[in-house]
Design a protein around this motif. Structure first.
Motif, PDB file in Angstrom:
ATOM      1  N   LYS A   2       0.846  -1.205  -0.136  1.00 16.88           N
ATOM      2  CA  LYS A   2       0.247   0.041   0.134  1.00 16.88           C
ATOM      3  C   LYS A   2       0.751   1.328  -0.021  1.00 16.88           C
ATOM      4  CE  LYS A   2      -4.025   1.879   2.395  1.00 16.88           C
ATOM      5  NZ  LYS A   2      -4.411   1.890   3.672  1.00 16.88           N
ATOM      6  N   TYR A   3       1.818   1.269   0.753  1.00 16.78           N
ATOM      7  CA  TYR A   3       2.860   2.471   0.742  1.00 16.78           C
ATOM      8  C   TYR A   3       4.321   1.990   0.335  1.00 16.78           C
ATOM      9  CZ  TYR A   3      -0.780   3.912   4.112  1.00 16.78           C
ATOM     10  OH  TYR A   3      -1.911   4.265   4.656  1.00 16.78           O
ATOM     11  N   SER A   4       5.003   3.116  -0.130  1.00 14.90           N
ATOM     12  CA  SER A   4       6.254   2.720  -0.879  1.00 14.90           C
ATOM     13  C   SER A   4       7.379   2.521   0.073  1.00 14.90           C
ATOM     14  CB  SER A   4       6.573   3.987  -1.703  1.00 14.90           C
ATOM     15  OG  SER A   4       6.791   5.285  -0.827  1.00 14.90           O
ATOM     16  N   GLY A   5       7.123   2.981   1.455  1.00 17.57           N
ATOM     17  CA  GLY A   5       8.185   2.878   2.548  1.00 17.57           C
ATOM     18  C   GLY A   5       9.456   3.823   1.981  1.00 17.57           C
ATOM     19  N   ASP A   9      14.608   9.154  -1.318  1.00 19.73           N
ATOM     20  CA  ASP A   9      14.870   8.138  -2.162  1.00 19.73           C
ATOM     21  C   ASP A   9      15.245   6.587  -1.388  1.00 19.73           C
ATOM     22  OD1 ASP A   9      15.423   6.882  -4.857  1.00 19.73           O
ATOM     23  OD2 ASP A   9      17.305   7.227  -4.611  1.00 19.73           O
ATOM     24  N   TYR A  10      15.439   7.140  -0.140  1.00 19.79           N
ATOM     25  CA  TYR A  10      15.975   5.782   0.847  1.00 19.79           C
ATOM     26  C   TYR A  10      14.655   5.211   1.176  1.00 19.79           C
ATOM     27  CZ  TYR A  10      19.706   9.251   1.023  1.00 19.79           C
ATOM     28  OH  TYR A  10      20.902   9.880   0.784  1.00 19.79           O
ATOM     29  N   GLY A  11      15.165   3.966   1.748  1.00 17.85           N
ATOM     30  CA  GLY A  11      14.135   2.988   2.224  1.00 17.85           C
ATOM     31  C   GLY A  11      13.479   1.935   1.059  1.00 17.85           C
ATOM     32  N   GLY A  12      12.281   1.725   0.930  1.00 13.27           N
ATOM     33  CA  GLY A  12      11.872   0.859  -0.034  1.00 13.27           C
ATOM     34  C   GLY A  12      11.910  -0.840   0.262  1.00 13.27           C
ATOM     35  N   PHE A  13      11.782  -1.688  -0.383  1.00 16.11           N
ATOM     36  CA  PHE A  13      11.796  -2.782  -0.099  1.00 16.11           C
ATOM     37  C   PHE A  13      12.431  -3.761  -1.125  1.00 16.11           C
ATOM     38  CE2 PHE A  13       7.555  -1.385  -1.221  1.00 16.11           C
ATOM     39  CZ  PHE A  13       7.286  -2.188  -2.165  1.00 16.11           C
ATOM     40  N   TYR A  14      13.762  -3.775  -1.046  1.00 12.28           N
ATOM     41  CA  TYR A  14      14.465  -4.673  -2.081  1.00 12.28           C
ATOM     42  C   TYR A  14      14.637  -6.112  -1.687  1.00 12.28           C
ATOM     43  CZ  TYR A  14      15.533  -0.092  -3.835  1.00 12.28           C
ATOM     44  OH  TYR A  14      15.564   1.406  -4.313  1.00 12.28           O
ATOM     45  N   VAL A  15      13.514  -6.847  -1.698  1.00 12.12           N
ATOM     46  CA  VAL A  15      13.817  -8.057  -1.376  1.00 12.12           C
ATOM     47  C   VAL A  15      13.254  -9.246  -2.184  1.00 12.12           C
ATOM     48  CG1 VAL A  15      13.173  -7.446   1.368  1.00 12.12           C
ATOM     49  CG2 VAL A  15      11.200  -7.814  -0.500  1.00 12.12           C
ATOM     50  N   PRO A  16      13.665 -10.387  -2.020  1.00 12.72           N
ATOM     51  CA  PRO A  16      12.991 -11.572  -3.001  1.00 12.72           C
ATOM     52  C   PRO A  16      11.557 -11.621  -3.036  1.00 12.72           C
ATOM     53  CG  PRO A  16      14.891 -12.507  -1.219  1.00 12.72           C
ATOM     54  CD  PRO A  16      14.534 -11.239  -1.119  1.00 12.72           C
ATOM     55  N   GLU A  17      11.116 -12.008  -4.358  1.00 11.75           N
ATOM     56  CA  GLU A  17       9.919 -11.924  -4.682  1.00 11.75           C
ATOM     57  C   GLU A  17       9.001 -12.557  -3.574  1.00 11.75           C
ATOM     58  OE1 GLU A  17       7.727 -10.586  -8.424  1.00 11.75           O
ATOM     59  OE2 GLU A  17       9.718 -11.273  -8.458  1.00 11.75           O
ATOM     60  N   VAL A  18       9.437 -13.693  -2.984  1.00 12.13           N
ATOM     61  CA  VAL A  18       8.582 -14.658  -2.142  1.00 12.13           C
ATOM     62  C   VAL A  18       8.351 -13.958  -0.999  1.00 12.13           C
ATOM     63  CG1 VAL A  18       9.258 -16.820  -2.659  1.00 12.13           C
ATOM     64  CG2 VAL A  18      10.699 -15.666  -1.135  1.00 12.13           C
ATOM     65  N   LEU A  19       9.158 -12.665  -0.629  1.00 12.72           N
ATOM     66  CA  LEU A  19       8.899 -11.910   0.739  1.00 12.72           C
ATOM     67  C   LEU A  19       7.826 -10.787   0.629  1.00 12.72           C
ATOM     68  CD1 LEU A  19      12.232 -11.564   2.469  1.00 12.72           C
ATOM     69  CD2 LEU A  19      10.095 -12.827   3.338  1.00 12.72           C
ATOM     70  N   ILE A  20       7.609 -10.527  -0.683  1.00 14.80           N
ATOM     71  CA  ILE A  20       6.516  -9.360  -0.973  1.00 14.80           C
ATOM     72  C   ILE A  20       5.337  -9.705  -0.257  1.00 14.80           C
ATOM     73  CG2 ILE A  20       5.427  -7.844  -2.458  1.00 14.80           C
ATOM     74  CD1 ILE A  20       8.402  -7.434  -2.761  1.00 14.80           C
ATOM     75  N   PRO A  21       4.490 -10.800  -0.474  1.00 13.85           N
ATOM     76  CA  PRO A  21       3.418 -10.966   0.111  1.00 13.85           C
ATOM     77  C   PRO A  21       3.313 -10.850   1.669  1.00 13.85           C
ATOM     78  CG  PRO A  21       3.989 -12.926  -1.033  1.00 13.85           C
ATOM     79  CD  PRO A  21       4.912 -11.773  -1.250  1.00 13.85           C
ATOM     80  N   VAL A  22       4.642 -11.368   2.367  1.00 17.11           N
ATOM     81  CA  VAL A  22       4.748 -11.356   3.779  1.00 17.11           C
ATOM     82  C   VAL A  22       4.906 -10.103   4.212  1.00 17.11           C
ATOM     83  CG1 VAL A  22       6.251 -12.338   5.431  1.00 17.11           C
ATOM     84  CG2 VAL A  22       6.306 -13.513   3.328  1.00 17.11           C
ATOM     85  N   GLU A  24       3.661  -7.639   2.801  1.00 13.35           N
ATOM     86  CA  GLU A  24       2.245  -6.945   2.430  1.00 13.35           C
ATOM     87  C   GLU A  24       1.393  -7.239   3.572  1.00 13.35           C
ATOM     88  OE1 GLU A  24       1.036  -8.096  -1.315  1.00 13.35           O
ATOM     89  OE2 GLU A  24       1.438  -6.011  -1.982  1.00 13.35           O
ATOM     90  N   GLU A  25       1.393  -8.476   4.177  1.00 14.02           N
ATOM     91  CA  GLU A  25       0.719  -8.920   5.282  1.00 14.02           C
ATOM     92  C   GLU A  25       0.893  -8.168   6.313  1.00 14.02           C
ATOM     93  OE1 GLU A  25       1.509 -13.112   6.538  1.00 14.02           O
ATOM     94  OE2 GLU A  25      -0.414 -13.013   7.937  1.00 14.02           O
ATOM     95  N   LEU A  26       2.290  -8.033   6.529  1.00 13.56           N
ATOM     96  CA  LEU A  26       2.618  -7.142   7.891  1.00 13.56           C
ATOM     97  C   LEU A  26       2.217  -5.772   7.799  1.00 13.56           C
ATOM     98  CD1 LEU A  26       4.506  -7.243  10.507  1.00 13.56           C
ATOM     99  CD2 LEU A  26       6.535  -6.849   8.935  1.00 13.56           C
ATOM    100  N   GLU A  27       2.346  -5.192   6.542  1.00 18.94           N
ATOM    101  CA  GLU A  27       1.973  -3.750   6.603  1.00 18.94           C
ATOM    102  C   GLU A  27       0.658  -3.465   6.739  1.00 18.94           C
ATOM    103  OE1 GLU A  27       1.358  -2.237   2.613  1.00 18.94           O
ATOM    104  OE2 GLU A  27       2.742  -0.589   2.990  1.00 18.94           O
ATOM    105  N   GLY A  28      -0.197  -4.540   6.293  1.00 18.84           N
ATOM    106  CA  GLY A  28      -1.729  -4.457   6.495  1.00 18.84           C
ATOM    107  C   GLY A  28      -2.201  -4.577   7.888  1.00 18.84           C
ATOM    108  N   ALA A  29      -1.524  -5.359   8.350  1.00 17.24           N
ATOM    109  CA  ALA A  29      -1.675  -5.726   9.967  1.00 17.24           C
ATOM    110  C   ALA A  29      -1.367  -4.593  10.740  1.00 17.24           C
ATOM    111  CB  ALA A  29      -1.080  -6.898  10.433  1.00 17.24           C
ATOM    112  N   PHE A  30      -0.219  -3.965  10.374  1.00 15.27           N
ATOM    113  CA  PHE A  30       0.290  -2.978  11.194  1.00 15.27           C
ATOM    114  C   PHE A  30      -0.773  -1.670  11.134  1.00 15.27           C
ATOM    115  CE2 PHE A  30       2.477   1.120  11.170  1.00 15.27           C
ATOM    116  CZ  PHE A  30       2.903   1.254  12.592  1.00 15.27           C
ATOM    117  N   TYR A  31      -1.056  -1.507   9.837  1.00 14.46           N
ATOM    118  CA  TYR A  31      -2.032  -0.220   9.765  1.00 14.46           C
ATOM    119  C   TYR A  31      -3.538  -0.671  10.240  1.00 14.46           C
ATOM    120  CZ  TYR A  31       1.658   2.575   7.393  1.00 14.46           C
ATOM    121  OH  TYR A  31       2.617   3.302   7.198  1.00 14.46           O
ATOM    122  N   ARG A  32      -3.689  -1.730  10.501  1.00  9.83           N
ATOM    123  CA  ARG A  32      -5.002  -2.277  10.814  1.00  9.83           C
ATOM    124  C   ARG A  32      -4.976  -2.052  12.591  1.00  9.83           C
ATOM    125  NH1 ARG A  32      -5.415  -6.782   8.406  1.00  9.83           N
ATOM    126  NH2 ARG A  32      -5.032  -8.223   9.674  1.00  9.83           N
TER     127      ARG A  32
END
Ligand SMILES: *Cc1c(COP(=O)(O)O)cnc(C)c1O
Length: 391
Positions: A2-5, A9-22, A24-32
């Motif tokens: 949902k957010y770029s983090g 220009d710093y930050g972001g999420f330079y991670v392997p593809e398999v970690l993106i949904p994980v 995302e789940e964490l981001e969703g739960a935190f904001y909830r």
């Protein structure tokens, strides 16, 4: 996501593809959950009754006399576990519980974050694994033992140099294979989005209390807020509340020393170049080929070759200023606070005190400086003894 983090220009999420949904789940739960009334109430109660918040703001009068201006200490050293780390592990541990996760993993260097996570694993009855490099396990046997007493399993990481950055790599790798029931409790305001945001959120109580306590005790905001910077969580926790107050100077102090074995310093913001490590773009200590340096400091908690992305932006924008303290200045600061106040600061926190000593007699006497005393120094007594043997 949902957010770029992103922080600039710093930050972001330079991670392997398999970690993106994980993530995302964490981001969703935190904001909830983070503004959810029940979550906030439960965290508030544990922060008070388990961790010991609010921590006092203490006017260190004899230390102040020595430097020639007013120094106040934000006493995070008085919290359960002896440092600010419990704010983060309690917050993320509770988030894990609300997400229905039953297991915790964490990385650790010196073992302080590992121990703070192991405490929370015991508190919530969650199976806990701590990833730790073999070199660090050897150097930090007391913390390894304490983690075990809390019921956590310490996983020895053989790869690389057997230190913190290898432990983070292995913990991230383990997480990708065990995401269904496992929560990765990250230790500082760095790593991939959403960790920098989550960790800062749980450390912001430091600055909120400090602001209120200043207004109540001194009747005004401080002229200066000083904190040590490893990954950057205790500094952001106290800086955040003052970002809009342009008259409050924000000073981050990094480890400019070379430790016991004379390795490379860890002053990332002072001397680093931009690169990517552990999923985020940030200043990094690296060679011309982009190989990340192994750092070494008297204070293991500041020994990290990268730094949180928000600090990188605060440096570039000039809102915060970053300096480095040398080992000898840090040891002088440790001794001075101990002698004048009977308070043993963590060597990490002593970096922030060393900056104030460097300002001795340079600032007007009415100056008010607040130092985030991020932790207590009992853990460091043997290092001080080695470096400053009593005659
Ligand atoms: C871990 C630690 C630090 C460094 O971590 P940050 O994320 O930069 O705050 C500083 N002080 C103490 C006492 C610590 O244990």
């Amino acid at each position: 996501m949902k957010y770029s983090g992103r922080f600039g220009d710093y930050g972001g999420f330079y991670v392997p593809e398999v970690l993106i949904p994980v993530l995302e789940e964490l981001e969703g739960a935190f904001y909830r959950f983070y503004e959810d009334g029940q979550f906030a109430a439960e965290l508030g109660q544990l922060s008070r009754d388990y961790a010991g918040r609010p921590s006092p703001l203490y006017h260190a009068k004899r230390f102040s006399e020595h430097v020639g201006f007013n120094v106040y200490l934000k006493r995070e050293d008085l919290l359960h576990g002896g440092a600010h780390k419990v704010n983060n592990t309690l917050g993320q541990g509770l988030l894990a519980k609300y997400m229905g996760k039953t297991k915790l993993i964490a990385e650790t260097g010196a073992g302080q974050h590992g121990l703070a996570t192991a405490m929370i694993g015991a508190l919530f009855g969650m199976e806990t694994k701590i990833f730790m490099g073999v070199t660090d396990i050897e150097r930090q046997s007391v913390n390894v033992h304490k983690m075990g007493l809390c019921g956590a399993e310490v996983i020895a990481v053989e790869g690389g140099t057997g230190t913190l950055k290898d432990a983070i790599n292995d913990a991230l790798r383990y997480w990708t294979a065990h995401v269904a029931d496992t929560f990765y409790l990250f230790g500082s305001a760095c790593g991939p989005h959403p960790y920098p945001t989550i960790v800062k959120h749980f450390q912001c109580c430091i600055g909120k209390e400090t602001r209120e306590q200043c207004l109540e005790k001194i009747g005004k905001l401080p002229d200066m807020v000083v904190a040590c910077v490893g990954g950057g969580s205790n500094a952001l926790g106290i800086f955040n509340e003052f970002l809009e107050d342009e008259n409050v100077k924000l000073i981050g102090v990094e480890a400019g020393g070379r430790g016991l074995s004379g390795g490379r310093h860890a002053a990332t913001l002072v001397a680093g170049r931009v690169g990517i490590l552990h999923g985020a773009k940030a200043y990094l200590l690296q060679d011309d080929e982009g190989q990340v340096y192994e750092t070494e400091s008297v204070s293991a908690g500041l020994d990290y070759p990268a730094v949180g992305p928000e600090h990188c932006l605060l440096k570039d924008s000039g809102r915060a200023e970053y300096v480095a303290a040398e080992d000898d200045e840090v040891l002088d600061a440790f001794e001075l606070l101990t002698r004048t106040e009977g308070i043993l600061p963590a060597l990490e926190s002593a970096h922030a005190l060393a900056y104030l000593m460097s300002q001795k007699d340079k600032l007007p006497g009415e100056t008010v400086a607040v130092v985030n005393l991020s932790g207590r120094g009992d853990k460091d007594v043997s290092i001080v003894e080695k470096r400053r043997p009593k005659k």
